[in-house]
Design an enzyme around this catalytic site. Structure first.
Site, PDB file in Angstrom:
ATOM      1  N   GLU A 163       0.682  -1.215   0.132  1.00  0.00           N
ATOM      2  CA  GLU A 163      -0.093  -0.167   0.097  1.00  0.00           C
ATOM      3  C   GLU A 163       0.538   1.368   0.008  1.00  0.00           C
ATOM      4  OE1 GLU A 163      -0.088  -2.340   2.555  1.00  0.00           O
ATOM      5  OE2 GLU A 163      -2.023  -2.113   3.346  1.00  0.00           O
ATOM      6  N   ASP A 188      -1.591  -4.822   3.921  1.00  0.00           N
ATOM      7  CA  ASP A 188      -1.870  -5.563   5.108  1.00  0.00           C
ATOM      8  C   ASP A 188      -2.883  -6.584   5.331  1.00  0.00           C
ATOM      9  OD1 ASP A 188      -0.198  -3.345   5.989  1.00  0.00           O
ATOM     10  OD2 ASP A 188      -1.839  -1.814   6.318  1.00  0.00           O
ATOM     11  N   ASP A 242      -5.228  -6.905   7.454  1.00  0.00           N
ATOM     12  CA  ASP A 242      -6.494  -6.937   8.207  1.00  0.00           C
ATOM     13  C   ASP A 242      -7.615  -6.772   6.996  1.00  0.00           C
ATOM     14  OD1 ASP A 242      -6.090  -4.330   7.053  1.00  0.00           O
ATOM     15  OD2 ASP A 242      -5.815  -3.335   8.713  1.00  0.00           O
ATOM     16  N   GLU A 278      -9.142  -4.251   5.885  1.00  0.00           N
ATOM     17  CA  GLU A 278      -9.107  -3.293   4.898  1.00  0.00           C
ATOM     18  C   GLU A 278      -7.802  -3.629   3.713  1.00  0.00           C
ATOM     19  OE1 GLU A 278     -10.809   0.114   3.809  1.00  0.00           O
ATOM     20  OE2 GLU A 278     -10.976  -0.606   5.693  1.00  0.00           O
ATOM     21  N   TYR A 327       2.566  -5.048  13.247  1.00  0.00           N
ATOM     22  CA  TYR A 327       1.510  -4.056  12.569  1.00  0.00           C
ATOM     23  C   TYR A 327       0.836  -3.651  13.838  1.00  0.00           C
ATOM     24  CZ  TYR A 327      -2.357  -3.387   9.578  1.00  0.00           C
ATOM     25  OH  TYR A 327      -3.345  -2.698   8.834  1.00  0.00           O
ATOM     26  N   ARG A 330      -2.507  -2.158  13.661  1.00  0.00           N
ATOM     27  CA  ARG A 330      -3.776  -2.235  13.859  1.00  0.00           C
ATOM     28  C   ARG A 330      -4.328  -3.646  14.429  1.00  0.00           C
ATOM     29  NH1 ARG A 330      -3.716   0.917   9.329  1.00  0.00           N
ATOM     30  NH2 ARG A 330      -4.140   3.195   9.698  1.00  0.00           N
ATOM     31  N   HIS A 384      -2.430 -10.974  14.312  1.00  0.00           N
ATOM     32  CA  HIS A 384      -2.687 -11.945  15.535  1.00  0.00           C
ATOM     33  C   HIS A 384      -1.637 -11.915  16.599  1.00  0.00           C
ATOM     34  CE1 HIS A 384      -5.887 -13.459  12.957  1.00  0.00           C
ATOM     35  NE2 HIS A 384      -5.107 -13.953  11.937  1.00  0.00           N
TER      36      HIS A 384
END
Length: 782
Positions: free
Chosen positions: A9, A82, A84, A86, A288, A290, A333
């Site tokens: 991204e 990523d 997640d 998103e 990460y 988030r 996780h």
């Protein structure tokens, strides 16, 4: 043909990953989402199972063309956004838009940007998880439905240009309800009684020992009576209890706990914390950012163990595994931790170093031994009273994790420091008091939310997810529903009764109470919008409903529910309520309060949200004369303003006198109070009261504005009336036909002739000109 194209991204992430992969891999960035719902259109086909209509924004078309060309040349395309929801949606949009083939496409995920993590991900590719994509789409579409259908209702019923959002509206509700709790709060007084006893220490030298009465005394008369009885009382130690305590470290950081602790310890806003954490993640320094997991990998646990043993010794090592308690926990996780535990310090900006230090200490502390504390409580009896005084002391026998890290709390409460050491004491020992003081204290209203405490509350209620906290808090402030403000506090008197040398003294002192900094407070607009939505759309603002929607998104992500079915269930109740509300005719505008009548005229005086904010209105639309309006002052609220305060606002305009033969008046308009003289309007600073400003002060403001205007215009040219050299906020520039052109630093603006100005304009207008010659930017006037 190149072998591998890796798409991530962000450019920073691409740069870090490129270092770990060989020459057979090319890493490019999509710069976030390459496709989204159309900005100014609803973009959802309700009748076709809520089919979304996506578009590639104009600023992404060039990126998409480049990625398409590179993807065609590659044998394998690795989608490495990523891990997640998103990120999964970004990967899916890339797959769709770039028309990638399944046999030549691989999806890889990792929660840290290290060489081992990247290589392991490449060894274990997977397919795009369409359940995660559907969960992201369901959230995006449901939020679009709420925003697009509710906003026109607010435009019609409250004021134009308002907007509503599912999670944001619930956050505003929390802040409005807290403000009303504070307004309704009635402070109660009581007396806190403390005693100072003189006790011999180990060397026989008298030292002070503080103790507090085990209860609060309700009234002054009762406090006086108690001190009177203490005059002739004797004080004896009834009991001494010593017990060992263990204090355990907090779990490693999740997104919300990092946001809260960075706010308390570093003073960061939630958005600032996420921006700095993003940079640390993309440069490979932390995992990460988030996540709502508190789990640590075995690698992190083992490397922490080695670091602790090396830095502090084996006694400090205590490996732990934390379990995530958050319902519907998802995203990454693992907790937020340093990628390399052995790196206690990093290179970077001051903000990056501070946040990294916080993350490193919290992670290391979580793998350290408990702190061992010995707490002593002494009960002191009063010979002629049933009450007792209590003295407490705490000795740290082994600091354990406290050697590295101590967690902060949101609100400082009135607590005595228990970490002091008590002198040697024994049961039955008679004590001599130096003083006994009864101090009047008052109950405190509930604290207003800070950004950090609001995040904690949202998480407790199960509202939002790690990726939503920062944008939610930013959005409600940008929309003008909530503002981060401070209260200066008010002076309050309190009473102190003291018993010393058998004499009781009675004094009154003053203190400033209620002072608050950087607290979230609702604006009048936010309050009115909240009340309107609570009346007509209670489901949308219901905490349980909002939390249950989050659970449904989790169920979609797990493949247990179809996203279209959830949207159908929501829409069949929601849409009719929108239509019914639009059709409802209201006698008064939302939020309007009638204060009374204007003396003399008998006209109605009311307060409401006007086009440019809260206003007082004298008269109604049905009167022969047009209604008169006045803006509320910053410290006023439509909920609390009185008729007398409202009428005060109509003392403007005021005529102060004359300056240079023209009248000087003070008025107020949509942007606040101003000075008017000879056709020129000068805004009043917030520090000056428009009802008290003098003619001399007004003239000074007029002169200052004239001087500033004179300095703004550097040079004009008769041959080219549309071209002018001006002095701006960021330095001198050329203004020509609605565009601004920066003047290079090595050029004196006054020396420029018309031809030189035209040359600068030509260079900065030419996209092929070298950047150094063009200047950094060409800024269009809005």
């Amino acid at each position: 043909m190149q072998k591998n194209l890796v798409i991530v991204e962000s450019p920073a992430k691409a740069k870090t990953i490129e270092k770990f992969l060989g020459k057979d891999y090319k890493v490019l960035s999509s710069y976030g989402h390459i496709r989204d719902l159309k900005k100014k259109e609803f973009s959802i086909d309700i009748d076709k199972d809520f089919k979304p209509h996506y578009e590639i924004p104009g600023d992404k078309k060039k990126v998409v063309e480049e990625l398409k060309a590179e993807a065609k040349e590659a044998e394998t395309v690795w989608l490495a956004s990523d891990e997640d929801r998103e990120g999964e949606a970004i990967a899916w949009h890339l797959y769709e838009v770039l028309k990638l083939q399944p046999e030549h496409t691989k999806r890889i995920v990792f929660h840290e940007i290290t060489q081992s993590a990247i290589l392991k991900a490449i060894e274990q590719p997977r397919n795009i998880d369409i359940n995660l994509v559907d969960a992201q789409q369901a959230r995006r579409i449901l939020d679009r439905i709420v925003g697009f259908e509710l906003s026109p209702v607010l435009w019609k019923k409250v004021k134009p240009a308002l907007s509503a959002g599912r999670v944001q509206s619930v956050a505003v509700r929390l802040i409005v309800e807290r403000e009303r709790e504070i307004q309704a709060f009635q402070s109660e007084a009581s007396y806190r009684v403390t005693a100072v006893f003189l006790v011999p220490d180990a060397d026989g030298k008298p030292v002070e020992m503080k103790a507090e009465l085990s209860r609060r005394i309700k009234t002054k008369a009762e406090a006086q009576k108690f001190l009177e009885s203490c005059r002739s009382a004797s004080f004896t130690i009834h009991d001494i209890s010593t017990r060992p305590l263990k204090k355990s470290p907090a779990a490693p950081f999740t997104t919300s706990t990092l946001q809260q602790e960075a706010a308390r310890k570093l003073g960061f806003t939630v958005a600032q914390t996420m921006m700095v954490a993003q940079r640390l993640y993309e440069s490979g320094k932390i995992t990460y950012m988030r996540t709502d997991s508190v789990n640590l990998s075995e690698l992190a646990v083992n490397s922490s163990k080695a670091v602790i043993a090396d830095m502090m010794g084996e006694r400090y090592v205590y490996p732990r595994h934390f379990a995530t308690k958050t319902k519907g926990a998802q995203e990454a996780h693992e907790a937020i931790r340093p990628t390399y535990m052995e790196n206690a310090k990093i290179e970077g900006t001051p903000q990056e170093r501070k946040l990294y230090d916080l993350i490193w200490k919290r992670t290391i502390a979580s793998q350290m031994a408990d702190a061992e504390v010995e707490k002593t409580t002494v009960s002191i009896g009063i010979s002629n009273e049933a009450d007792t005084f209590n003295a407490t002391g705490e000795v740290v026998k082994f600091d354990g994790f406290l050697h590295v890290y101590r967690e902060s709390i949101d609100e400082d409460t009135e607590q005595e420091d228990e970490t002091r050491l008590l002198p040697p004491l024994k049961k039955g020992q008679v004590l001599h008091h130096q003083s006994i003081i009864a101090t009047e204290r008052f109950t405190q209203h509930p604290p207003r939310y800070t950004e950090a405490s609001l995040v904690r509350k949202l998480e407790e209620l199960g509202i939002g997810r790690p990726s939503t906290y920062a944008p939610t808090i930013s959005t409600i402030q940008q929309r003008g529903y909530v503002e981060k403000d401070e209260k200066s506090g008010e002076e309050r008197s309190y009473n102190i009764l003291s018993l010393q040398d058998s004499k009781i003294t009675d004094v009154t002192q003053t203190e400033i109470t209620g002072a608050e900094k950087a607290k979230l407070m609702p604006t009048d607009t936010g309050t009115v919008v909240n009340d309107f939505l609570m009346e007509y759309f209670p489901n949308i603002l219901d905490y349980n409903f909002t939390a249950s929607v989050e659970k449904q998104f989790d169920e979609i992500a797990e493949g247990e529910k179809k996203w279209t079915a959830i949207l159908k269930d929501f829409y069949k109740d929601f849409h009719p309520s929108v239509e019914n509300t639009l059709a409802t005719k209201n006698a008064h505008k939302a939020g309007e309060r009638i204060l009374g009548e204007e003396p003399g005229s008998g006209k109605q005086v009311s307060v409401k949200i006007g086009r440019f904010g809260p206003v007082v209105q004298i008269g109604t639309a049905g009167d022969n004369e047009k209604p008169r309006f006045a803006q509320l002052k910053k410290d006023m609220s439509i909920e609390t303003i009185t008729l007398e305060e409202a009428l005060e606002l109509f003392k403007l305009p005021r005529t102060l006198g004359e300056y240079e033969g023209k009248t000087v008046t003070i008025g107020t308009g949509r942007y606040g109070p101003y000075v008017h003289n000879n056709g020129m309007y000068t805004s009043l600073p917030k520090t000056i009261d428009p009802l008290e400003i003098t003619l001399a002060e007004a003239i000074q403001l007029i002169r200052e504005k004239k001087d500033a205007e004179a300095q703004k215009h550097i040079k004009k040219f008769e041959e080219e009336p549309e071209l002018e050299i001006l002095n701006g906020r960021y330095g001198p520039y050329i203004s020509y036909k609605g565009s601004n052109y920066k003047i290079p630093k090595d050029i004196i603006p006054q020396d420029l002739n018309l031809d030189a100005c035209r040359e600068i304009i030509k260079l900065q207008s030419d996209p092929d000109a070298p950047k150094a010659k063009r200047g950094k930017y060409t800024k269009k006037k809005k």
